[in-house]
Design a protein around this motif. Structure first.
Motif, PDB file in Angstrom:
ATOM      1  N   GLU A  52       0.834  -1.206   0.000  1.00  0.00           N
ATOM      2  CA  GLU A  52       0.000   0.000   0.000  1.00  0.00           C
ATOM      3  C   GLU A  52       0.864   1.249   0.000  1.00  0.00           C
ATOM      4  O   GLU A  52       0.655   2.173  -0.779  1.00  0.00           O
ATOM      5  CB  GLU A  52      -0.913  -0.007   1.220  1.00  0.00           C
ATOM      6  CG  GLU A  52      -2.014   1.026   1.139  1.00  0.00           C
ATOM      7  CD  GLU A  52      -2.700   1.229   2.475  1.00  0.00           C
ATOM      8  OE1 GLU A  52      -3.917   1.023   2.541  1.00  0.00           O
ATOM      9  OE2 GLU A  52      -2.012   1.592   3.452  1.00  0.00           O
ATOM     10  N   ARG A  53       1.868   1.247   0.879  1.00  0.00           N
ATOM     11  CA  ARG A  53       2.745   2.429   0.953  1.00  0.00           C
ATOM     12  C   ARG A  53       3.607   2.526  -0.313  1.00  0.00           C
ATOM     13  O   ARG A  53       3.812   3.617  -0.842  1.00  0.00           O
ATOM     14  CB  ARG A  53       3.623   2.355   2.198  1.00  0.00           C
ATOM     15  CG  ARG A  53       4.508   3.569   2.355  1.00  0.00           C
ATOM     16  CD  ARG A  53       4.818   3.918   3.800  1.00  0.00           C
ATOM     17  NE  ARG A  53       5.687   5.082   3.885  1.00  0.00           N
ATOM     18  CZ  ARG A  53       5.277   6.338   3.798  1.00  0.00           C
ATOM     19  NH1 ARG A  53       4.002   6.608   3.671  1.00  0.00           N
ATOM     20  NH2 ARG A  53       6.140   7.343   3.861  1.00  0.00           N
ATOM     21  N   ALA A  90       0.753   0.661 -10.323  1.00  0.00           N
ATOM     22  CA  ALA A  90       0.037  -0.601 -10.111  1.00  0.00           C
ATOM     23  C   ALA A  90       0.632  -1.709 -10.980  1.00  0.00           C
ATOM     24  O   ALA A  90       0.763  -2.862 -10.544  1.00  0.00           O
ATOM     25  CB  ALA A  90      -1.445  -0.410 -10.415  1.00  0.00           C
ATOM     26  N   PHE A 141       2.801   1.578  -3.278  1.00  0.00           N
ATOM     27  CA  PHE A 141       1.953   2.100  -4.349  1.00  0.00           C
ATOM     28  C   PHE A 141       1.874   3.628  -4.288  1.00  0.00           C
ATOM     29  O   PHE A 141       2.020   4.321  -5.297  1.00  0.00           O
ATOM     30  CB  PHE A 141       0.552   1.488  -4.245  1.00  0.00           C
ATOM     31  CG  PHE A 141      -0.430   2.067  -5.228  1.00  0.00           C
ATOM     32  CD1 PHE A 141      -0.230   1.932  -6.599  1.00  0.00           C
ATOM     33  CD2 PHE A 141      -1.542   2.765  -4.782  1.00  0.00           C
ATOM     34  CE1 PHE A 141      -1.130   2.476  -7.505  1.00  0.00           C
ATOM     35  CE2 PHE A 141      -2.442   3.310  -5.687  1.00  0.00           C
ATOM     36  CZ  PHE A 141      -2.237   3.173  -7.054  1.00  0.00           C
ATOM     37  N   HIS A 192      -1.008  12.397 -12.890  1.00  0.00           N
ATOM     38  CA  HIS A 192      -1.225  11.614 -11.683  1.00  0.00           C
ATOM     39  C   HIS A 192      -1.901  10.271 -11.980  1.00  0.00           C
ATOM     40  O   HIS A 192      -1.481   9.225 -11.498  1.00  0.00           O
ATOM     41  CB  HIS A 192      -2.040  12.402 -10.662  1.00  0.00           C
ATOM     42  CG  HIS A 192      -2.254  11.639  -9.402  1.00  0.00           C
ATOM     43  ND1 HIS A 192      -1.259  11.432  -8.482  1.00  0.00           N
ATOM     44  CD2 HIS A 192      -3.337  10.978  -8.929  1.00  0.00           C
ATOM     45  CE1 HIS A 192      -1.721  10.691  -7.501  1.00  0.00           C
ATOM     46  NE2 HIS A 192      -2.979  10.402  -7.737  1.00  0.00           N
ATOM     47  N   GLU A 193      -2.959  10.318 -12.791  1.00  0.00           N
ATOM     48  CA  GLU A 193      -3.698   9.097 -13.072  1.00  0.00           C
ATOM     49  C   GLU A 193      -2.812   8.088 -13.818  1.00  0.00           C
ATOM     50  O   GLU A 193      -2.796   6.896 -13.511  1.00  0.00           O
ATOM     51  CB  GLU A 193      -4.954   9.430 -13.901  1.00  0.00           C
ATOM     52  CG  GLU A 193      -5.884   8.270 -14.119  1.00  0.00           C
ATOM     53  CD  GLU A 193      -6.372   7.677 -12.793  1.00  0.00           C
ATOM     54  OE1 GLU A 193      -6.862   6.545 -12.819  1.00  0.00           O
ATOM     55  OE2 GLU A 193      -6.224   8.340 -11.737  1.00  0.00           O
ATOM     56  N   ILE A 249       3.747  -3.036  -9.384  1.00  0.00           N
ATOM     57  CA  ILE A 249       3.434  -3.884  -8.226  1.00  0.00           C
ATOM     58  C   ILE A 249       2.975  -5.261  -8.684  1.00  0.00           C
ATOM     59  O   ILE A 249       3.330  -6.288  -8.070  1.00  0.00           O
ATOM     60  CB  ILE A 249       2.409  -3.166  -7.326  1.00  0.00           C
ATOM     61  CG1 ILE A 249       3.165  -2.151  -6.465  1.00  0.00           C
ATOM     62  CG2 ILE A 249       1.631  -4.157  -6.462  1.00  0.00           C
ATOM     63  CD1 ILE A 249       2.281  -1.219  -5.687  1.00  0.00           C
ATOM     64  N   SER A 250       2.220  -5.306  -9.786  1.00  0.00           N
ATOM     65  CA  SER A 250       1.734  -6.611 -10.246  1.00  0.00           C
ATOM     66  C   SER A 250       2.859  -7.462 -10.846  1.00  0.00           C
ATOM     67  O   SER A 250       2.700  -8.658 -11.056  1.00  0.00           O
ATOM     68  CB  SER A 250       0.605  -6.423 -11.262  1.00  0.00           C
ATOM     69  OG  SER A 250       1.127  -5.857 -12.439  1.00  0.00           O
ATOM     70  N   SER A 258      -0.370   6.519 -11.470  1.00  0.00           N
ATOM     71  CA  SER A 258      -1.008   5.490 -10.641  1.00  0.00           C
ATOM     72  C   SER A 258      -1.081   4.165 -11.384  1.00  0.00           C
ATOM     73  O   SER A 258      -0.821   3.097 -10.805  1.00  0.00           O
ATOM     74  CB  SER A 258      -2.433   5.912 -10.255  1.00  0.00           C
ATOM     75  OG  SER A 258      -2.407   7.006  -9.392  1.00  0.00           O
ATOM     76  N   SER A 259      -1.434   4.219 -12.671  1.00  0.00           N
ATOM     77  CA  SER A 259      -1.588   2.960 -13.392  1.00  0.00           C
ATOM     78  C   SER A 259      -0.223   2.292 -13.615  1.00  0.00           C
ATOM     79  O   SER A 259      -0.099   1.067 -13.519  1.00  0.00           O
ATOM     80  CB  SER A 259      -2.322   3.180 -14.708  1.00  0.00           C
ATOM     81  OG  SER A 259      -1.554   3.996 -15.548  1.00  0.00           O
TER      82      SER A 259
END
Lengths: 295, 295, 295, 295, 295, 295
Positions: free
Chosen positions: B78-79, B115, B81, B107-108, B118-119, B111-112
């Motif tokens: 979470e952090r 993510a 991300f 920003h958007e 992370i995946s 974010s993607s």
């Protein structure tokens, strides 16, 4: 724990042994009460402040614009002046106590040297700008000036060196050397603060580079990782100790390129536009425009 | 201090000189208000979080078990991300502002990308596990996998490289390079994030290693300290500037071993199972199984 | 953000994937609840305390004199005892759990090893004093003992090595190696804690130096940057894995000097008073007083 | 520990029980991802910045003069603008989510409110200066304005109140109340941010003072410790809940003095120049110049 | 943000308005460059050091025994001496600049006052020990001396008061008052450092207690929460300002008990062994052994 | 400084005087080596963790949703378990050493008490939810549950009290009292952890409230600031010391309201639905539904 006292006994014996000042000659540094001490964390902050002032907008937490830049630089210089004064004073005390057993009042003198350094920072920025330009132009992998300033170890090492060199010219003892060793630790690039280096100086990768105290390097010079510009040997005095401060490192003229892991030793001169190949080992003069490679 | 004003005067003159934005072209980074900035401490924390997630139980303050590991990894991701989004956004703004003067809404998009990174971490862990295995098997001094993970600089550098490489593949500007330079500073191992490296990759000791941006390295390759996989020279464009992004570094095939301080320059190919000796200087192709030593 | 749930979904899928303990064999370190973990920040503090105790007055915030030195060293040793006990215990648990699946009560044993280390610090200081003396006498650029202690990377690396070597002699697993790798990261000097090194040992500049686990180095030896004292090759066991712990690194006798980037590999002996030149590559014995240079 | 699993089981059962969102109505605050949260430490920093800007030279680490004061205030206001924007935004999101389930784009609106607050700080300083003057003149124990500013709890509480009151006038939800509660915790003085208070307001000692939300206090009023200006009772609506926001606290006219532990309840008016004695309990109007004492 | 410049404009206008030194008379504290400033965090540390020295083993991180206690107290006193010197100097400069526009050399004088305070700490501990004893004996809920020392607000407030009172006796300006206000904030107990208080003094609960500057309190006195020992009124000078420093607070003789929320105002004397009931309001002398209750 | 030695002499004399353990009976706390100590900062963190777990989303740095809440609460409970175990152990050692001179192995017992506390937190949350509801409904100035949770001192004090009360019921010495004294310092509300308090308990403003150790308070009770529920006097034993633990504080039945600064002393009973007016002083029983006001 069935005999906790024994640890206490071991501890107090060790305290006695390690506090025995008679044994500590040269290792025990006895400062006068109240004098500032050289401090790693303070010097880290000093370097951080120099970076923030020299490259506005790259370091620190917030956005700058042409109005707010003045507040930032004002605050940073004020704090730099104060911290640098304390560290210059620490260097002066350190050195004078070693020589004459006391320091006198170094504070006022340290303040004036600190102010002199600050008044030279605009010039330091001008020459660092040429180093940034040279790094950007010389590296096909560089995407922008911003990338060079943000992450090239050469720029980090040269920022420390160019500030430390000014302090060295002002006669500040000890502190310039600590600053360049901090850069050495961070980047693997070891530049003695007494070395003279011209504008548009580039270092690629950098790990393992050594530039000795009496080196003289011209303009537009480029070094690759692992290059040593060192001393070959040094004359000893009557007691068999090396004579301090005599010229013993290379002179590198303008536009020279030296490839990775080359070793150049002694007071030799590498002429303008010369190119020294990777892994070369050199203890002789090289003429202008000459290319020296392995076999 | 008999003239305290003078320090104030020196200070304000220096503030004026150093705030003169007309002189700062290229050095003054003017961010749009509110946009995040690339941040060393944030990137340090990002690397720390990656290490904690990739090697559970080796980093951090408390014991893990098969129940609590999920809470830890949940919090860390979470952090991660959140921090990674801010730094990717910083990289995007930095790069777009340099190119087109503004950033738009990064920003958007950041974010993607965050993510996506992370995946991919489970895959990153799988390939790092092969690097740990190779380091353990290849070093007679290694006592356990745990020792390799805890203290081998190769694993620290490869963790940074493999994360940075994923970010580079996602097209994130600037940030991957800052991450590998942090590993370079910590370990003396300089791997460009754009380089391609296979599984079971080992580095022994590591100080002074350079792996250039267009290197391609196969599986089961082992390098010793001081090895350079660099460019020999690079073509210049019409203005005399180097052409960016053309292939200029070596291709190292599967199972190659390269001993300490060897230097391999240019787009050459070192064939499968070849062995390159210490201090060798190479600018030519080497055939499969060939052994190259000094003289 | 029009689909914030999707990030939550990606996050929880990644948590599941990365928490799957069946996949983590060897990478997931499962500590018994309550056992201490090896900790980088704690080991940093341990090294800092050792430096403060070994070189009183050079580290820390305040002035010392012959009265107050005892309070400082008392406090520092007390804290050192406590932190070191926890880290030795962490090393013991780490190692025993790897071997036999549980640790037993390591705390008491760790306390006694920690006390033994503390009782040897006075001897560690005596031999480090000889290293300081050798560095000062051997470098024309050195201005004072204080400069050598404050900023020479050799002294930082040797302080770590000499403490780690004592821990290694006491049979402490893992921790000595983490300590020398911290020095490696800070200085580029990689000394294995199991190596044996005599008094008056000097390292100039230091970046890139490698000293292997089974090296034996006599007294008054001097190394320059980039020197490797490594293994040439190592015998494999029946499974093709390297046999651990056999002698495979050089023996360097008294008064030897080895110049920059020289590479010496294998269980060879360099005789008393020998001199090995820069960039030399050696895999044979060298007789007493011999001078080996390139070409 | 003979059954370490049991702790893990207790832990995971407690995690399940405490994560059950169905039970948490009203207690579980579910913020939209990315929205800022009200933060105690950030609000502490905001108050610290306000104090530094309003009383230059009393807070912070370094000396100010008429040149450097501008750098300090510039930096402080820049940071204040940024932090205050985030906290105002947090308050807006918090309140709107409670009301309508989402926040919309509060960031731009928060920025404009933050800028408005900053533009009113010079007026806040002017009225606080009258409070300082009143405290100094009214206390025989006060040695200097500096002592009053540095350590009188009244000034700390009034600084928070006057800033919070401006935020309340701008319609910022939640945040003003958190700020005055921080002052309440620090000083024992509880002033609701919606109360109206004139210039030259003094509080002596202060612990236990309560000033309710609909109080109106004139100029030159002085309160001693333990004074309550509270509500007597409040009308209930059809559901038996108190009706919010109707006037229910006292009006205190100019020049009134109220001694320690007096309690005044309800919408009564205390006329100009009146004096209320210690421990008095009052629920009626008091005429101008009247003196009310216990029996 | 469609007009980011406007925020910059608002910011710079506010900086100008708030930096206008002509408006700041009395509010702008202009320190001489280099002089120390009173500092909340430093005073917090000073109080923490006093507590650690006065109650060994209750504060701090590690176990003490009869050997190590000396190291702890040595280190704590050394640091206390240094910090206290700086704060005493700050108080002296602050006060003299207010009076005569400059400070002269306060450092040496501050050092001597700091040393005097340290030499009185053993006496401070002796009288605090009587306060601890009185609190333990007087409270049926107290389980041990340790509980009283660890968590009774009375002991925290009295430790601050008794140290501040010594500083006040030494003539240190400003600092004693800041220290007692820190205790006031922490405990709700407001004792002026100039008050005189005998041994075995007890305070129960404590919130809301006020003890004025010219109070004189005997031995074995006990106060409950909310008690005010204040001034009734004070004579004004020709300009209508209160006359500073005249006796205006009560004298409380030995063995007096004063119950909660009692208010005693003016230079009255409460005789030996008297008992004052809760909520009583008193402005007259009370004879020895007298019991005063509400009606 | 012309006689720096003198400060050293003063320092060492003070160290001797203050380390004299013979004088320190009762004040010098000698812990067994390795036992944990009660620690203010650790207890602050414990309270912070309890708040975060009991009111998810109000404390901490990031947004929660129904997936991530489990990771947060998992991590928080894990850390809470560890810290609470150490503090419970500290309390046990502290108490047993005072009684029987040694502690035995408290660690295992402390772990089990810590786990019990954690398993009761869901119940603690349920009763705190009724307190939040009561505060919201009872205050016309309250805008939302969120405001009540974020900033009402009553909720902060009751959170500490309800956790401390559970620890007290488990027989943990010392620690519950330190926790409620932390809340006392923060809010001015002093509730002894041994008091019994029902659901829907409200406190308005709160400064100066005292609730004694043997109080019993029913459901739906409301107190205003400055209310004392104290002991009137207490029987002495044969030595003249107060007898510990006998019932000596009021019983307050359901639905009672007590207005500001009322004082109720002794083991009296205030019947259901009674109302006690502001500033009232009471030492007698009050019947159900009775209204007691001043005069």
């Amino acid at each position: 724990m069935n005999a906790p006292e024994s640890y206490t006994q071991i501890l107090s014996k060790a305290v006695e042994a390690l506090s025995d000042t008679s044994e500590m000659k040269g290792l025990f540094h006895q400062h006068r009460h109240g004098d500032p001490l050289p401090s790693g964390p303070v010097l880290e902050e000093i370097i951080g402040l120099c970076r923030a002032v020299l490259f506005p907008g790259y370091y620190g937490k917030s956005a700058l614009n042409s109005v707010t830049v003045k507040y930032h630089i004002g605050m940073e210089l004020e704090r730099l002046f104060s911290l640098l004064t304390s560290q210059i004073e620490a260097g002066l005390c350190f050195s004078r106590e070693a020589e004459i057993g006391h320091c006198g009042d170094c504070h006022e003198y340290a303040s004036s040297l600190s102010a002199l350094l600050i008044s030279r920072l605009a010039d330091v920025r001008r020459i660092l700008a040429t180093d940034v330009e040279a790094a950007y132009l010389g590296d096909p992998a560089a995407q922008s000036y911003g990338e060079v300033i943000s992450c090239y170890p050469a720029i980090r090492a040269l920022t420390c060196y160019r500030v430390a060199h000014e302090l060295n010219r002002l006669g500040v003892p000890l502190i310039p050397r600590i600053i360049t060793e901090m850069a050495h630790s961070e980047t693997g690039i070891d530049i003695h603060p007494a070395a003279e280096i011209g504008h548009h100086f580039t270092i690629d990768h950098g790990t393992g580079i050594v530039i000795g105290a009496t080196c003289i390097i011209g303009n537009n010079v480029k070094l690759y990782q692992g290059v040593t510009l060192g001393a070959k040997s040094f004359p000893l005095d009557a007691n068999g100790n090396p004579i301090k401060n005599n010229p013993r490192h290379p002179i590198i003229c303008d536009n020279v390129i030296i490839y990775s892991n080359a070793t150049i030793l002694g007071r030799v001169t590498i002429g303008r536009d010369a190119v020294i190949g990777a892994n070369v080992w050199l203890t002789r003069d090289v003429g202008p425009g000459e290319r020296v490679t392995k076999d």
